[in-house]
Enzyme design. Sequence first.
Site, mmCIF file in Angstrom:
data_model
loop_
_atom_site.group_PDB
_atom_site.id
_atom_site.type_symbol
_atom_site.label_atom_id
_atom_site.label_comp_id
_atom_site.label_asym_id
_atom_site.label_seq_id
_atom_site.Cartn_x
_atom_site.Cartn_y
_atom_site.Cartn_z
ATOM 1 N N HIS A 120 0.952 -1.441 -0.050
ATOM 2 C CA HIS A 120 -0.020 -0.103 -0.025
ATOM 3 C C HIS A 120 0.929 1.131 0.080
ATOM 4 O O HIS A 120 0.300 2.374 -0.294
ATOM 5 C CB HIS A 120 -0.742 0.030 1.344
ATOM 6 C CG HIS A 120 -2.234 0.582 1.047
ATOM 7 N ND1 HIS A 120 -2.399 1.760 0.208
ATOM 8 C CD2 HIS A 120 -3.474 0.209 1.237
ATOM 9 C CE1 HIS A 120 -3.914 2.131 -0.035
ATOM 10 N NE2 HIS A 120 -4.472 0.974 0.830
ATOM 11 N N ASP A 171 -1.782 2.243 -4.659
ATOM 12 C CA ASP A 171 -3.027 2.422 -4.003
ATOM 13 C C ASP A 171 -4.123 1.598 -4.454
ATOM 14 O O ASP A 171 -4.070 0.936 -5.539
ATOM 15 C CB ASP A 171 -3.642 3.942 -4.318
ATOM 16 C CG ASP A 171 -2.892 5.040 -3.819
ATOM 17 O OD1 ASP A 171 -2.142 4.804 -2.748
ATOM 18 O OD2 ASP A 171 -2.450 5.978 -4.415
#
Length: 544
Positions: A517, A521
């Site tokens: 992450h 995204d």
Amino acid sequence: MASRQALGRLARREQAFRRGISSNWQSSSSSSSASASAAAAAAGRWRPPQAGVALRTSLARISSHYASVMPDLSFRGSLQLKSGTFSKHYIIIPFSRSYAAADLPSHQEIGMPSLSPTMTQGNIAKWQKQEGDQVAAGDVLCEIETDKATLEMESMEEGYLAKILLGDGSKDIQVGQAIAIFVENKEDVAKFKDYQVSDGTPRELPPKEKEPPATTEPKKEVAAEKPPKLEATRPSSTSSSVGRIFASPNARRLAQENNISLANVKGTGPQGRILRADIEEILAAGPSLAQPSPALSIASLPNLEYIDIPNTQIRRVIAQRLLQSKQTIPHYYLTIDARVDKLLSLREELNATLQASSKASAEGKGKKKLSFNDFVIKAAALALRNVPECNSSWKEEFIRQFHNVNISVAVQTEHGLMVPVVKDADKKGLLTISEDVKTLAEKARTNSLKPADYEGGTFTVSNLGGPFGVKQFCAIINPPQACILAVGTTEKRVTPGTTEGEYGEGTYMCATISCDHRVVDGAIGAQWLGAFKGYIENPVTLLL
């Protein structure tokens, strides 16, 4: 004065050598004299060789010069000249010259080399040269088992192998630790018959680390009076802040043998480094601080039979890297179902064509066949070209986005999990990918992968569906990559038809992508997964 002039000449050669050859130098020597730097700026008269034969000879000559001033030099990687690239894998062996003993002639201590970026220790599988053998430049001295594969260690100098300090099967040898003695003259070999290294520990160990004295009675009283030595077991801020624990090899080994987590040890060495004395102090303080794991407690119960299987070097590295991945990389997971009826039909058609062409060929052998995973690799590579954000790696100051699409393919072997790399998979056809995967998988199973075979991956594909029938799973990211694709098996499902009350049948595959992450995204990961699904459900686009 003469030595200063020699150092200046060496510095000039070094700079000229570095201008002509691009390589990956790894040196544990951190000091350089000001006079050498000034001489290097003056540019040398020496020029890099222009032919492969001259290159090998010059490298041997340079390594012998470097030995006297850079005792722990190691060199690896493909050598690149301005006129081209040589793919031969050379290794300059770490060593140091010894003149200390008055009764011994000049000799070299050959050290365990660093053969991969993650290697901290290695095993000696087999010596190819015996004591007293003459060695020429380029001769294979021994086979080294690293954390990834078994590699041959070549000599870059001529001379004689006087003494083998660590024989066949020696394990857990720290990088830089002496493994053999090298001499220039044959008559000097016999003088090293009973030679022993004065310090058997690796040279990287800090000088401040000393073996603590034997535990005395007063020490026991101190330990009894001061159980609050719990402060010594609190996590070090230096280690925890960066997610990496700095400890000496001896300290790691002792902690592992006594089941002590290094994360709970505060180091007293330089920059918070954990020393052997720190572990022994915890052991001396009492068993309550060692905190044995439940596994050991269960094993100590009566009527339980078990066997302790020693961890191999590869297994240790797998454990270390995957633990690091789960602890430092924020994983998230996205899953899709893709219909693969068209892909299976295309695969059957292409394999029939390949089989027909194989029968028609003059040789009539070497059957070629495309696997389901070959299509998955190609689809993943093209999807990375469409969504390059997933073909990236996290760095503290920036995100590095790669132009090359190199797909790492997880292969399970009896030696452990191997991840060879299919280079530039987006530019290769299905048949080329299939041949590459078969070749790399065979090398992995025979433990003969070279560093070029498993380094440089930018994205990983792990398929447990075809071989094992696993429906769906979530894979752990292979650092420093940002994504890994977990491919499940195919299964037939009932699907709604075009009219009400009508039903059909379709074959579906489940695929899950694990993303970092910090780099990718959620929307970007979903975009990549959509592109991948598009290629799988319309496989003709893979041929364009």
